[in-house]
Scaffold this motif. Structure first.
Motif, PDB file in Angstrom:
ATOM      1  N   CYS A   1      -2.905   1.620   6.674  1.00  0.00           N
ATOM      2  CA  CYS A   1      -3.860   1.868   5.580  1.00  0.00           C
ATOM      3  C   CYS A   1      -5.250   1.353   5.941  1.00  0.00           C
ATOM      4  O   CYS A   1      -6.216   1.621   5.235  1.00  0.00           O
TER       5      CYS A   1
ATOM      6  N   MET B   1       0.666  -9.631   5.989  1.00  0.00           N
ATOM      7  CA  MET B   1       1.690  -9.010   5.145  1.00  0.00           C
ATOM      8  C   MET B   1       2.901  -9.899   4.993  1.00  0.00           C
ATOM      9  O   MET B   1       3.338 -10.538   5.950  1.00  0.00           O
TER      10      MET B   1
ATOM     11  N   LYS C   1       2.049   2.766   3.527  1.00  0.00           N
ATOM     12  CA  LYS C   1       3.128   2.206   4.340  1.00  0.00           C
ATOM     13  C   LYS C   1       4.386   1.902   3.528  1.00  0.00           C
ATOM     14  O   LYS C   1       5.501   2.089   4.005  1.00  0.00           O
TER      15      LYS C   1
ATOM     16  N   CYS D   1      -2.672  -2.684   9.386  1.00  0.00           N
ATOM     17  CA  CYS D   1      -1.741  -1.729   8.762  1.00  0.00           C
ATOM     18  C   CYS D   1      -2.288  -0.309   8.907  1.00  0.00           C
ATOM     19  O   CYS D   1      -3.491  -0.113   9.101  1.00  0.00           O
TER      20      CYS D   1
ATOM     21  N   ARG E   1      -5.952  -1.961   6.212  1.00  0.00           N
ATOM     22  CA  ARG E   1      -6.097  -3.379   5.843  1.00  0.00           C
ATOM     23  C   ARG E   1      -5.640  -4.271   6.999  1.00  0.00           C
ATOM     24  O   ARG E   1      -4.707  -3.927   7.732  1.00  0.00           O
TER      25      ARG E   1
ATOM     26  N   CYS F   1       0.861  -1.178   0.000  1.00  0.00           N
ATOM     27  CA  CYS F   1       0.000   0.000   0.000  1.00  0.00           C
ATOM     28  C   CYS F   1       0.899   1.229   0.000  1.00  0.00           C
ATOM     29  O   CYS F   1       2.017   1.191   0.514  1.00  0.00           O
TER      30      CYS F   1
ATOM     31  N   HIS G   1       0.589  -6.664   1.277  1.00  0.00           N
ATOM     32  CA  HIS G   1      -0.662  -7.275   1.722  1.00  0.00           C
ATOM     33  C   HIS G   1      -0.993  -8.459   0.811  1.00  0.00           C
ATOM     34  O   HIS G   1      -1.093  -8.299  -0.402  1.00  0.00           O
TER      35      HIS G   1
HETATM   36 ZN   LIG Z   1      -1.210  -1.199   4.234  1.00  0.00          ZN
END
Ligand SMILES: [Zn+2]
Length: 447
Positions: free
Chosen positions: A312, A318, A250, A310, A314, A247, A255
């Protein structure tokens, strides 16, 4: 930005979905695929034995060679008339590895690629110059599907054609580049020669992958192009690109679309599943694929998994950026060496460029490692000018600079990988440029 609600499922919601899907998949494969049915019978595993996600460990591992041995279509589980698209990986030796997709598989591919592009901050307002190869290779078409899914404008230019790439960048105002990192370095060199100022273009994002690349390479590409560069991961056997992605929030770790592809990390030697956080070989079981679903496919890629939420938003697991492949890994005097380790050292030093080649040779009974690295254009021009001027003091200074560059690189690489290497500095542009996946290793040892 997030494309789909499933990317933010709680761990228990995700696990429930995964379990439901794996049970259906095992049932489907057992009923329709003679190859896997025989394997499951040998392991005395019946579909009803899959009661928890841990039971996935009871399923057989699948290798690239297994798919090759069933060339071309014996591993297909869907009937031939339901296959609507075929892809194949370029076989380095012998027959390629073939993949077949049903209509539903293509929907999955569009979905995971839409997530990946959205994750990189790409929207319908973007113009994507898609440099990944179109054809049997999945890179180009995968990005193409995802791009249409999110409504962005895709330019299917494919790889190569450096001059035309530069023309479209300027004239079409592409905002996104999707490419291998090594080709972008090549494109930048060609652009500079043509007097293009990349920072004046509309480019803002790169979605890069299809070969391992380092953090240092990311910084170089971001600086040179004035973009944010996100990593994307995939492999044809599983779906193509879109298996996992970084993403833009980050830019650290990818992901995994784990509601479609169930990941495990195993010890590449013993094949035992490793505990969370440990590095090992990444293995995927497809959870919805119909054309050619696979149990526990060994990717040969070395990484580790981390769970959590995360920044973001999500919650999907990861994977760390792939640092090397267990089959690209060189074993030199008993030490495991990955090209990406050497690359990260080269990228940190001034006066040398990120174009390099690692040569492994056997001298007597000993394996030796030689790294050819190009010096930069600037350094070369200065040295040549000094020689032409004939100023002995300046020439000696240049010679001393070459020696110290070699010594420093040698020391840094030794610190990184633990063994001595020979450094050979070569003029700019003397190492062949690839227009696709970069070739970094020349293993000259007799088999
Ligand atoms: Zn992320």
């Amino acid at each position: 930005m997030i494309w789909n609600n499933e990317e933010t499922y709680s761990r228990s919601e995700m696990q429930a979905l995964q379990l439901d899907r794996i049970r259906k998949t095992v049932d489907y494969i057992y009923g329709k695929n003679p190859y896997y049915r025989k394997k499951l019978d040998e392991l005395k595993v019946r579909p009803e034995d899959i009661r928890s996600l841990d039971d996935i460990r009871r399923l057989p591992l699948t290798t690239k060679q297994d798919i090759r041995d069933n060339y071309p279509f014996q591993l297909f589980t869907a009937p031939r008339e339901d296959i609507v698209e075929y892809h194949a990986t370029s076989g380095t030796t012998g027959k390629p590895v073939v993949v077949g997709y049903t209509r539903q598989d293509l929907e999955t591919w569009k979905e995971v690629m839409a997530r990946a592009l959205t994750g990189a901050g790409i929207t319908k307002d973007d113009i994507i110059q898609n440099i990944y190869g179109y054809g049997l290779f999945t890179g180009g078409i995968g990005v193409h599907y995802g791009s249409i899914q999110i409504g962005a404008g895709v330019i299917p230019i494919s790889g190569g054609n450096t001059q035309r790439q530069l023309m479209l960048l300027e004239d079409f105002g592409s905002t996104v580049l999707t490419s291998t990192p090594s080709f972008l370095m090549h494109l930048h060199e060609a652009g500079e020669e043509a007097g293009i100022d990349f920072h004046k273009l509309k480019l803002r994002v790169g979605v890069l992958g299809a070969e391992p690349w380092s953090e240092a390479m990311r910084h170089q590409i971001e600086d040179k192009f004035g973009i944010k560069a996100c990593d994307i991961y995939g492999l044809s056997e599983i779906i193509g690109p879109g298996v996992a992605f970084e993403c833009i929030e980050k830019q650290h770790g990818l992901h995994i679309n784990e509601d479609y592809f169930y990941p495990e990390i195993i010890d590449p030697q013993t094949c035992e599943v490793l505990p969370e956080g440990e590095a090992g070989e990444l293995v995927f079981t497809t959870l919805t694929n119909q054309g050619q679903p696979l149990f526990r496919f060994r990717t040969r890629d070395i990484t580790r998994l981390t769970y959590g939420t995360c920044i973001c938003g999500r919650t999907t697991v990861m994977m760390e950026r792939v640092t090397g492949r267990s089959d690209d890994m060189l074993i030199i005097r008993g030490v495991n060496v990955f090209p990406s380790q050497i690359e990260s050292v080269i990228l940190k030093r001034q006066g040398v460029s990120p174009h390099y080649m690692i040569i492994v040779e056997r001298k007597g009974a000993m394996d030796s490692l030689r790294v050819k690295v190009e010096v930069t254009e600037d350094f070369m021009v200065k040295a040549a000018a000094d020689i032409l001027k004939g100023d002995e003091f300046d020439i000696l200074e240049d010679v001393a600079a070459v020696r110290s560059k070699k010594r420093n690189l040698q020391q840094d690489i030794k610190d990184m990988i633990g063994i001595s290497v020979e450094i050979q500095l070569v003029p700019p542009n003397s190492i062949a440029r690839s227009e696709g996946k970069a070739k970094r290793i020349e293993d000259r040892r007799p088999n």
